[in-house]
Design an enzyme around this catalytic site. Structure first.
Site, short mmCIF file in Angstrom:
data_model
loop_
_atom_site.label_atom_id
_atom_site.label_comp_id
_atom_site.label_asym_id
_atom_site.label_seq_id
_atom_site.Cartn_x
_atom_site.Cartn_y
_atom_site.Cartn_z
N HIS A 1 0.81 -1.23 0.00
CA HIS A 1 0.00 0.00 0.00
C HIS A 1 0.84 1.28 0.00
O HIS A 1 0.28 2.37 -0.14
CB HIS A 1 -0.93 0.05 1.22
CG HIS A 1 -2.00 -0.99 1.21
ND1 HIS A 1 -2.86 -1.18 0.16
CD2 HIS A 1 -2.37 -1.92 2.15
CE1 HIS A 1 -3.70 -2.17 0.43
NE2 HIS A 1 -3.42 -2.64 1.63
N HIS B 1 -6.59 -7.01 -0.45
CA HIS B 1 -6.67 -5.57 -0.71
C HIS B 1 -5.88 -5.25 -1.98
O HIS B 1 -4.83 -5.85 -2.23
CB HIS B 1 -6.09 -4.79 0.46
CG HIS B 1 -6.76 -5.07 1.77
ND1 HIS B 1 -6.27 -6.00 2.67
CD2 HIS B 1 -7.90 -4.57 2.30
CE1 HIS B 1 -7.07 -6.04 3.73
NE2 HIS B 1 -8.08 -5.20 3.53
ZN ZN Z 1 -4.43 -7.01 2.72
#
Ligand code: ZN
Length: 308
Positions: free
Chosen positions: A122, A161
């Site tokens: 991320h 994600h």
């Molecule tokens: Zn994740």
């Protein structure tokens, strides 16, 4: 040949507040998952700053360093925490993956797994996000291009994600294919199929909540694996998050432990066909500790079996 697993006790010094899902107990669960596998263990070195700078500007690294607390915690955002040991831990994660790609390129191992935290996928160019400080898998990809001279590197991200950071860092990199499956809608909100990168070098395949084994395997068979085969990567990197598991508290896909073994076999098939079997996988998410333990055992167990 063999499988090397990289880690370091410094990764336990990145401490998050009580109740935070990205806790150091995750690494203990990973260790339990690895305990009975005949892999070679190796210490993750501390990455020199130049490795981080492959993907992040010096001002960002300086900002992280300045923000480090001398005790307790500081929050870089709502969920990304720094403790006094966080920078050392993140540099071990980067050092682990760079050592891993070097070892695999040198033929010291067929493949490798990096059991480190904090995770990385991320982290954007100049923004820590979603428990992540540095884009570890993107840094490894750039090292394969710029240090090892490869021209086609693929990254598969099966964390639940979307790897918005990896996508951000490699948006304009024509020599890399970034392929991701992830639940949508879900944090961080990016990852639609319309996001294809500057050179059609990004393949996002979002999955609806509730997607289980059969639909997950069908998605890989129909979309991700053919794209990888067509791309014919010289090296395969994996952002291995295990939070698509049915038991995970942060998401609502319904993958089973056996799905990670199935998927790892299929990714080894791609690597065997195009990349001399070369794979480096690095830990991203996975927050149900028993599921994380079992899924890491399944994933690395297949890497070891296929790496013999
Ligand atoms: Zn994740």
């Amino acid at each position: 040949m063999a499988t090397i697993v990289y880690g370091h006790p410094d990764c336990l010094t990145h401490v998050t507040p009580p109740g935070h899902p990205e806790c150091l107990d995750r690494l203990h669960a990973v260790e339990r998952g690895l305990a009975h596998l005949p892999v070679i263990r190796s210490e993750a070195p501390t990455a020199p700053e130049d490795e981080v700078l492959r993907c992040h500007p010096p001002a960002y690294l300086a900002k992280v360093r300045r923000a480090l607390p001398t005790e307790g915690w500081v929050a870089l955002d709502g969920d990304t925490i720094l403790s006094p040991g966080s920078l050392n831990a993140a540099l071990r994660a980067v050092g682990g993956i760079t050592a891993a790609v070097d070892a695999v390129m040198a033929g010291q191992a067929q493949n490798a797994f990096v059991a480190a935290r904090p995770p990385g996928h991320h982290a954007e160019t100049a923004t820590a996000m979603g428990f992540c400080l540095f884009g570890t898998v993107a840094i490894a990809a750039r090292r394969l291009l710029d240090h090892h001279g490869l021209t086609r590197v693929a990254i598969v991200d099966f964390d639940v994600h979307h790897g918005n950071g990896t996508q951000d860092l490699l948006w304009d990199e024509a020599r890399i294919l970034f392929a991701s499956t992830h639940q949508m809608p879900l944090y961080p909100g990016t990852g639609s199929a319309a996001e294809t990168g500057a050179h059609r070098n990004i393949l996002n395949h979002p999955l609806r909540p509730g997607t289980g084994s059969a639909a997950m395997r069908a998605a890989y068979d129909a979309h991700i694996l053919p794209a990888l085969d067509a791309y014919a990567p010289e090296f395969l990197l994996i952002s291995a998050g295990f939070d698509a598991h049915e038991a995970d508290p942060l998401a609502s896909l319904a993958w089973q432990t056996e799905d990670y073994a199935w998927l790892t076999h299929r990714l080894c098939d791609v690597a065997d066909a195009h990349a001399h079997g070369r794979i480096v996988s690095t830990l991203e998410g996975g927050y149900d500790l028993p599921a994380l333990q079992a899924s890491v055992a399944a994933h690395v167990g297949v890497l070891e079996e296929r790496g013999r």
